[in-house]
Design a protein around this motif. Structure first.
Motif, short mmCIF file in Angstrom:
data_model
loop_
_atom_site.label_atom_id
_atom_site.label_comp_id
_atom_site.label_asym_id
_atom_site.label_seq_id
_atom_site.Cartn_x
_atom_site.Cartn_y
_atom_site.Cartn_z
N ASP A 42 0.89 -1.05 0.00
CA ASP A 42 0.01 0.14 -0.16
C ASP A 42 0.80 1.36 0.11
O ASP A 42 1.94 1.31 0.59
CB ASP A 42 -0.88 -0.01 1.21
CG ASP A 42 -1.72 -0.97 1.28
OD1 ASP A 42 -2.01 -1.85 0.51
OD2 ASP A 42 -2.72 -1.22 2.22
N VAL A 72 -5.13 6.09 0.81
CA VAL A 72 -4.54 4.94 0.81
C VAL A 72 -4.80 4.07 -0.41
O VAL A 72 -5.85 3.86 -1.08
CB VAL A 72 -4.59 3.96 2.18
CG1 VAL A 72 -4.12 2.42 1.87
CG2 VAL A 72 -4.57 4.65 3.45
N GLU A 74 -4.38 0.81 -2.33
CA GLU A 74 -3.93 -0.36 -2.04
C GLU A 74 -3.08 -0.92 -3.51
O GLU A 74 -3.53 -0.54 -4.51
CB GLU A 74 -5.27 -1.14 -1.99
CG GLU A 74 -5.85 -1.02 -0.66
CD GLU A 74 -7.05 -1.77 -0.36
OE1 GLU A 74 -7.67 -2.31 -1.32
OE2 GLU A 74 -7.62 -1.63 0.70
#
Length: 131
Positions: A42, A72, A74
């Protein structure tokens, strides 16, 4: 690797917003450009919001809570939105600084460049101007 911010089409770093607009949703796009071999986990991107003295959060604009900083990414995600809802403000003062700047601030990936590589760091900021 680098991270950039632009409008939804990926072509602009600025936008004018009408003061008469109410509940007008705009969406920005934050893109990470990472090769497959470097994208091993991530990546967290932080941005900051810099409002001119003519704009107030909750009165002139609201950033959708699901798109607040930090974002974030991924593994395998290369683009995420930042959504802003623009509101009508009867007390709008056109003589004040009515710019709202979204500036990419940092990345959890150590060697990631903020903006496009190069000394001008293009697409590291997005500027809204409420008129």
């Amino acid at each position: 690797p680098c991270v950039s911010i632009s409008d939804e089409t990926g072509t602009s770093s600025s936008m004018n917003v009408s003061n008469s607009a109410n509940n007008y949703l705009t969406s920005l796009r934050i893109d990470v450009n990472i090769s497959g071999e470097k994208y091993i986990g991530d990546v967290t991107i932080e941005y900051e919001v810099i409002a001119g003295n003519g704009l107030r959060e909750g009165v002139d604009y609201v950033i959708q809570s699901s798109t607040l900083s930090p974002l974030v990414f991924e593994k395998g995600t290369f683009s995420l939105p930042v959504r802003l809802l623009w509101k009508y403000n009867a007390g709008f003062d056109p003589d004040k600084d009515n710019t709202l700047i979204i500036r990419l601030k940092s990345s959890s990936m150590e060697d990631m460049v903020i903006g496009y590589p190069g000394p001008s760091a293009l697409r590291s900021t997005f500027i809204f101007t409420k008129k």
